[in-house]
Every structure is written in structure tokens, then in C-alpha cells.
Design a protein around this motif. Structure first.
Motif, PDB file in Angstrom:
ATOM      1  N   SER A  90      46.867  19.937  38.689  1.00 38.65           N
ATOM      2  CA  SER A  90      46.694  19.830  40.130  1.00 38.65           C
ATOM      3  C   SER A  90      45.222  20.055  40.453  1.00 38.65           C
ATOM      4  O   SER A  90      44.639  21.056  40.024  1.00 38.65           O
ATOM      5  CB  SER A  90      47.570  20.861  40.858  1.00 38.65           C
ATOM      6  OG  SER A  90      47.324  20.833  42.244  1.00 38.65           O
ATOM      7  N   ILE A  91      44.636  19.119  41.202  1.00 35.25           N
ATOM      8  CA  ILE A  91      43.209  19.184  41.531  1.00 35.25           C
ATOM      9  C   ILE A  91      43.052  19.073  43.036  1.00 35.25           C
ATOM     10  O   ILE A  91      43.613  18.162  43.658  1.00 35.25           O
ATOM     11  CB  ILE A  91      42.424  18.047  40.848  1.00 35.25           C
ATOM     12  CG1 ILE A  91      42.588  18.104  39.331  1.00 35.25           C
ATOM     13  CG2 ILE A  91      40.956  18.098  41.237  1.00 35.25           C
ATOM     14  CD1 ILE A  91      42.156  16.842  38.628  1.00 35.25           C
ATOM     15  N   ARG A  92      42.289  19.987  43.602  1.00 40.97           N
ATOM     16  CA  ARG A  92      41.983  19.915  45.030  1.00 40.97           C
ATOM     17  C   ARG A  92      40.489  20.120  45.233  1.00 40.97           C
ATOM     18  O   ARG A  92      39.905  21.075  44.704  1.00 40.97           O
ATOM     19  CB  ARG A  92      42.773  20.958  45.825  1.00 40.97           C
ATOM     20  CG  ARG A  92      42.439  20.927  47.308  1.00 40.97           C
ATOM     21  CD  ARG A  92      43.387  21.754  48.153  1.00 40.97           C
ATOM     22  NE  ARG A  92      43.000  21.720  49.556  1.00 40.97           N
ATOM     23  CZ  ARG A  92      43.256  20.726  50.395  1.00 40.97           C
ATOM     24  NH1 ARG A  92      43.913  19.670  49.958  1.00 40.97           N
ATOM     25  NH2 ARG A  92      42.880  20.774  51.656  1.00 40.97           N
ATOM     26  N   ILE A  93      39.902  19.201  46.013  1.00 36.51           N
ATOM     27  CA  ILE A  93      38.474  19.284  46.350  1.00 36.51           C
ATOM     28  C   ILE A  93      38.360  19.266  47.871  1.00 36.51           C
ATOM     29  O   ILE A  93      38.830  18.331  48.525  1.00 36.51           O
ATOM     30  CB  ILE A  93      37.682  18.117  45.736  1.00 36.51           C
ATOM     31  CG1 ILE A  93      37.813  18.125  44.212  1.00 36.51           C
ATOM     32  CG2 ILE A  93      36.222  18.187  46.159  1.00 36.51           C
ATOM     33  CD1 ILE A  93      37.206  16.913  43.540  1.00 36.51           C
ATOM     34  N   SER A 106      46.220  22.333  34.179  1.00 31.17           N
ATOM     35  CA  SER A 106      45.607  23.418  34.956  1.00 31.17           C
ATOM     36  C   SER A 106      45.653  23.126  36.450  1.00 31.17           C
ATOM     37  O   SER A 106      45.747  21.980  36.886  1.00 31.17           O
ATOM     38  CB  SER A 106      44.148  23.625  34.520  1.00 31.17           C
ATOM     39  OG  SER A 106      44.074  24.036  33.169  1.00 31.17           O
ATOM     40  N   THR A 107      45.558  24.201  37.223  1.00 32.04           N
ATOM     41  CA  THR A 107      45.402  24.118  38.670  1.00 32.04           C
ATOM     42  C   THR A 107      43.946  24.389  38.996  1.00 32.04           C
ATOM     43  O   THR A 107      43.420  25.461  38.681  1.00 32.04           O
ATOM     44  CB  THR A 107      46.308  25.140  39.376  1.00 32.04           C
ATOM     45  OG1 THR A 107      47.680  24.852  39.065  1.00 32.04           O
ATOM     46  CG2 THR A 107      46.117  25.084  40.882  1.00 32.04           C
ATOM     47  N   ILE A 108      43.281  23.406  39.626  1.00 40.38           N
ATOM     48  CA  ILE A 108      41.839  23.480  39.841  1.00 40.38           C
ATOM     49  C   ILE A 108      41.558  23.292  41.329  1.00 40.38           C
ATOM     50  O   ILE A 108      42.001  22.318  41.939  1.00 40.38           O
ATOM     51  CB  ILE A 108      41.106  22.405  39.022  1.00 40.38           C
ATOM     52  CG1 ILE A 108      41.500  22.497  37.543  1.00 40.38           C
ATOM     53  CG2 ILE A 108      39.602  22.547  39.180  1.00 40.38           C
ATOM     54  CD1 ILE A 108      41.039  21.318  36.714  1.00 40.38           C
ATOM     55  N   ASP A 109      40.791  24.210  41.889  1.00 45.22           N
ATOM     56  CA  ASP A 109      40.501  24.199  43.326  1.00 45.22           C
ATOM     57  C   ASP A 109      38.996  24.325  43.528  1.00 45.22           C
ATOM     58  O   ASP A 109      38.388  25.319  43.115  1.00 45.22           O
ATOM     59  CB  ASP A 109      41.241  25.355  44.007  1.00 45.22           C
ATOM     60  CG  ASP A 109      41.227  25.249  45.526  1.00 45.22           C
ATOM     61  OD1 ASP A 109      40.558  24.330  46.045  1.00 45.22           O
ATOM     62  OD2 ASP A 109      41.875  26.067  46.186  1.00 45.22           O
ATOM     63  N   PHE A 110      38.395  23.285  44.149  1.00 43.06           N
ATOM     64  CA  PHE A 110      36.966  23.295  44.456  1.00 43.06           C
ATOM     65  C   PHE A 110      36.772  23.359  45.975  1.00 43.06           C
ATOM     66  O   PHE A 110      37.490  22.681  46.718  1.00 43.06           O
ATOM     67  CB  PHE A 110      36.275  22.015  43.971  1.00 43.06           C
ATOM     68  CG  PHE A 110      36.336  21.766  42.493  1.00 43.06           C
ATOM     69  CD1 PHE A 110      35.355  22.241  41.647  1.00 43.06           C
ATOM     70  CD2 PHE A 110      37.369  21.035  41.947  1.00 43.06           C
ATOM     71  CE1 PHE A 110      35.400  21.995  40.287  1.00 43.06           C
ATOM     72  CE2 PHE A 110      37.438  20.783  40.597  1.00 43.06           C
ATOM     73  CZ  PHE A 110      36.451  21.263  39.759  1.00 43.06           C
ATOM     74  N   LYS A 111      35.776  24.132  46.382  1.00 42.95           N
ATOM     75  CA  LYS A 111      35.427  24.160  47.802  1.00 42.95           C
ATOM     76  C   LYS A 111      33.934  24.392  47.955  1.00 42.95           C
ATOM     77  O   LYS A 111      33.356  25.257  47.293  1.00 42.95           O
ATOM     78  CB  LYS A 111      36.206  25.256  48.543  1.00 42.95           C
ATOM     79  CG  LYS A 111      36.045  25.168  50.061  1.00 42.95           C
ATOM     80  CD  LYS A 111      37.011  26.080  50.798  1.00 42.95           C
ATOM     81  CE  LYS A 111      36.907  25.883  52.308  1.00 42.95           C
ATOM     82  NZ  LYS A 111      37.858  26.743  53.051  1.00 42.95           N
ATOM     83  N   GLN A 112      33.319  23.571  48.783  1.00 41.31           N
ATOM     84  CA  GLN A 112      31.891  23.698  49.090  1.00 41.31           C
ATOM     85  C   GLN A 112      31.051  23.602  47.820  1.00 41.31           C
ATOM     86  O   GLN A 112      30.310  24.515  47.463  1.00 41.31           O
ATOM     87  CB  GLN A 112      31.621  25.015  49.826  1.00 41.31           C
ATOM     88  CG  GLN A 112      32.331  25.121  51.161  1.00 41.31           C
ATOM     89  CD  GLN A 112      32.178  26.477  51.817  1.00 41.31           C
ATOM     90  OE1 GLN A 112      31.612  27.409  51.252  1.00 41.31           O
ATOM     91  NE2 GLN A 112      32.698  26.615  53.025  1.00 41.31           N
ATOM     92  N   GLY A 139      43.993  15.968  45.351  1.00 43.78           N
ATOM     93  CA  GLY A 139      43.721  16.003  46.782  1.00 43.78           C
ATOM     94  C   GLY A 139      42.230  16.121  47.024  1.00 43.78           C
ATOM     95  O   GLY A 139      41.572  17.006  46.463  1.00 43.78           O
ATOM     96  N   ILE A 140      41.683  15.229  47.874  1.00 43.16           N
ATOM     97  CA  ILE A 140      40.235  15.214  48.135  1.00 43.16           C
ATOM     98  C   ILE A 140      40.012  15.135  49.643  1.00 43.16           C
ATOM     99  O   ILE A 140      40.620  14.302  50.323  1.00 43.16           O
ATOM    100  CB  ILE A 140      39.544  14.026  47.452  1.00 43.16           C
ATOM    101  CG1 ILE A 140      39.847  14.008  45.961  1.00 43.16           C
ATOM    102  CG2 ILE A 140      38.049  14.071  47.666  1.00 43.16           C
ATOM    103  CD1 ILE A 140      39.273  12.803  45.261  1.00 43.16           C
TER     104      ILE A 140
END
Length: 403
Positions: free
Chosen positions: A250-253, A227-233, A270-271
């Protein structure tokens, strides 16, 4: 009372009268309820006409039925309908709807219980009740709902907003949008596209091969391979903010407050801007980290690790065959890198006088520090000076430079 309006159009005028006369309202009384049904002998709509020299020939039958039912507001209601438009307003008692291919609108209802509407559109506003809503290949819209709501809607479009008590969702190959809501959110949805924003509560997602976006939520736990996972705030006051289990994803925080735990082999991670401890486990992946505070702990093999602009308390990296680059704005109190057969490069601020233990197992140590034995020696140790920081690096190749 019940008000029925019927419009019938047929190629045979006698059929129109026959079908209208066939309509009747049947009321059946039972010990605990009353069943009201509308019966007729009308066929399904049809149009077998054809044009010939501008004239129409053949048969057709068309019908339109609308029904208004007025009940005492406290009476429980169960509706069964197909291919209909249902509007419900101000129902105060328990309400159930069973059918398919309906367009349902419920407003200001106090005790919604069960709604089944495959292939239809269901819209609910300003209502409450412990609701179970089932819809396959449909559209679900819920806004301003007071109680916990359960939605089972595979292959559907689901949009929820202004929830007051959270929701549980089961779906597949659909879209899910949740915004401006309070309460815990539990989602089970494979092959889905999910977007959640402004949620005050715990978000828990179980999925596979999904696209997941979370913004401005309290806490999140995501189990979603491929999965492509995108976290923000993401903000958790004093607890774990994010837990992610992914594989080949793919993980982005970007901007998180609280502890972050990631287990994601063969993934791109990516963090950025995390205020809290970060723990990562991966293999054959890629890690990019910047502007972190707290502690950074990584267990990785065959991975590219780039960590820059760190302001962390400690760094601990353990594994083998990794390519590691570390850059620190402020030197951590304790740095330990164990990287068998790998390459490790570290850049630190000037003025380091703490304990140093470097070991390059496949070459010479490259450094601009003033150290005894740095001229090609595999191992170089410096004595503790005025500062208490320690750096321990054991790697195939070692590079350590003061800026």
C-alpha cells in the motif's frame, strides 16, 4: 586515578570479608597501551533463602560495585564490561566499548569509534566521531551527533535526532525513528516500523513487510515489497522526489514536489497534490490520483484507475482490462488512453474543439459531444477546431462527457 566502591552483603559474614579482600586492581603495561582490570573472586549474586514462620533461612550473596576512572583527556580508551552502568563525559580521545547488557551514556565525547552492547541501552548526546554501534535486542538513542554514524541493531529500538552528517542503519524486526536531521539516510531493515520526519538529504530504504512513514524530507527511494508506505510533504527542488518499488503493498503520497516514479504490482496506490511528472507501473492493483500537475504516465493491466481534479499537461495510460475514470479541471494538451478490453470514462470541461479519436471495440461510444457518427458507431472522429488539445481513446467501452 581509579576509585572503586564495593558493597557486599552475604549470609556468612566471613564470606563478606573474604570477598572484599579478594578485590584488586591489575595494571598491565604494553608498548602502545595500558590495560587496567578489576579482579575478584566474588560469585554471582544469589538468593536461596526461604521463609518459614516469618523467619528467613538459607544463603544469599549480593554485591554492588561502582568505579570511577579519571584519565588524561587525550588518552584512547577501550572499556570492556557486562551488566554494568557506564557514564562517559568529555572524553576527547578515541573511545571503544565492548560488552553486553550495559546501560551506557556518553555525552560530549569527541572521537567515538566502536560500541558493542547487545541487550543493553545506549544513549549518546552531543558527540562526534566515525561511530559503528552494534546492539542486538537493545535500545539505541543518539541525539545531536556531528559525524556520520553506522548502527547495526536487529530486534532493537532505534531513535536518532539532530544528526548533522547522516546515518546508515541495518536492522530487522525493530523500530526506527529519525527526526530533525541533516545528511543522507541509508536504511536496510526488514519487518520493521520506520518513521522519518524533517530530514534534509536523500533517504534510501531497502525493506520487506515493513511500515514506513516519511514526512517533510528532501528525496526518497524505497524498495519494500509487502509494505505499507506513507509519504507526506516530500520536496526535491528540480529532481526526482520519490522512487518506490513495492509488491502487494500500500502506497500513499500526499503533497510532493518533484518527479514521482512507482513500480508496484498488485498494490494499492494513492496520490494527491503532486507537482511534477508521475509515472506508475502496476498490475492487478488500484490507483487513486487527484490534484496532479505535470504529466501522468501509467502502464497497468487489470487495474482500477480513478484520476480526478487533474490539472496535468498530458495523460498517457496504456494497458488492458482496466477500469478507468478520468476527470480534468483543465483539459490536458494531449490525452492518450489505450485500454484493450477495458472500460474508459472521461469527463472534461466544456468547450472542447480539438482533435478527437475514439474507438470502442466492444460496444457503442457514449458521449454528449456534438459529433458526426456518434449514433452507435464504434469509431468517431472530430476535426481539429480552434484549440490544440487532442484526445485519443481506444477501449472496450468508451464514455466521454463534457460537464
Amino acid at each position: 586515578y581509579i576509585k572503586i566502591t564495593v558493597k557486599v552483603s552475604a549470609s556468612d559474614e566471613d564470606d563478606e570479608t573474604l570477598f572484599l579482600d579478594s578485590m584488586k586492581i591489575v595494571e598491565s603495561a604494553h608498548p602502545t597501551n595500558v590495560t587496567i582490570s578489576i579482579q575478584d573472586r566474588m560469585p554471582s549474586e544469589s538468593d536461596d533463602q526461604f521463609n518459614l514462620f516469618g523467619l528467613k533461612f538459607g544463603s544469599y550473596f549480593k554485591k554492588e560495585i561502582s568505579c570511577e576512572v579519571y584519565l588524561p583527556s587525550a588518552n584512547p580508551v577501550t572499556l570492556s564490561a557486562k551488566y554494568s552502568t557506564l557514564s562517559l563525559d568529555g572524553i576527547r580521545s578515541e573511545l571503544r566499548i565492548v560488552g553486553k547488557s550495559n546501560t551506557i551514556t556518553a555525552h560530549d565525547c569527541s572521537a567515538l569509534k566502536d560500541i558493542s552492547n547487545d541487550y543493553g541501552t545506549t544513549t549518546i548526546q552531543n558527540s562526534k566521531g566515525r561511530l559503528l554501534l552494534v546492539s542486538k535486542s537493545g535500545a539505541v538513542r543518539i541525539q545531536d551527533y556531528a559525524d556520520y554514524v553506522s548502527v547495526e541493531a536487529p530486534y532493537s529500538s532505534i531513535r536518532l535526532s539532530a544528526l548533522k552528517s547522516g546515518a546508515g542503519i541495518k536492522s530487522k524486526s525493530g523500530t526506527i525513528d529519525i527526526a530533525n536531521s541533516t545528511g543522507d539516510i541509508l536504511i536496510e531493515a526488514q519487518y520493521a516500523t520506520m518513521s522519518l520526519a524533517d530530514v534534509k538529504g536523500q533517504v534510501t530504504i531497502s525493506s520487506k513487510s515493513a511500515t514506513i512513514t516519511l514526512k517533510n524530507t528532501d528525496r526518497a527511494t524505497v524498495n519494500a515489497d509487502y509494505s505499507t508506505i506513507d509519504f507526506k510533504q516530500i520536496r526535491a527542488t528540480d529532481s526526482t522526489a520519490i522512487i518506490v518499488n513495492d509488491r502487494s503493498g500500500s502506497i500513499r503520497i500526499d503533497e510532493a514536489y518533484g518527479k514521482v516514479e512507482i513500480d508496484a504490482p498488485t498494490s494499492k496506490i494513492g496520490i494527491r497534490k503532486v507537482s511534477g511528472d508521475v509515472g506508475i507501473i502496476t498490475q492487478s492493483g488500484k490507483i487513486s490520483a487527484s490534484e496532479l500537475t505535470g504529466k501522468l504516465n501509467v502502464k497497468a493491466d487489470y487495474t482500477t484507475i480513478i484520476a480526478r481534479s487533474l490539472d496535468v499537461v498530458s495523460v498517457w495510460i496504456n494497458g488492458k482490462n482496466n477500469s478507468i475514470e478520468i476527470g480534468c479541471n483543465r483539459l490536458p494538451k494531449n490525452t492518450v488512453v489505450l485500454n484493450d478490453n477495458g472500460t474508459t470514462s472521461m469527463k472534461i470541461a466544456p468547450g472542447f474543439t480539438g482533435m478527437l479519436n475514439l474507438e470502442a471495440t466492444q460496444g457503442r461510444i457514449e458521449t454528449n459531444l456534438q459529433l458526426d457518427g456518434k449514433n452507435g458507431a464504434t469509431i468517431s472522429r472530430g476535426s481539429r477546431g480552434s484549440s490544440s488539445e487532442t484526445i485519443t481513446i481506444k477501449s472496450g467501452m468508451v464514455r466521454l462527457f463534457q460537464l
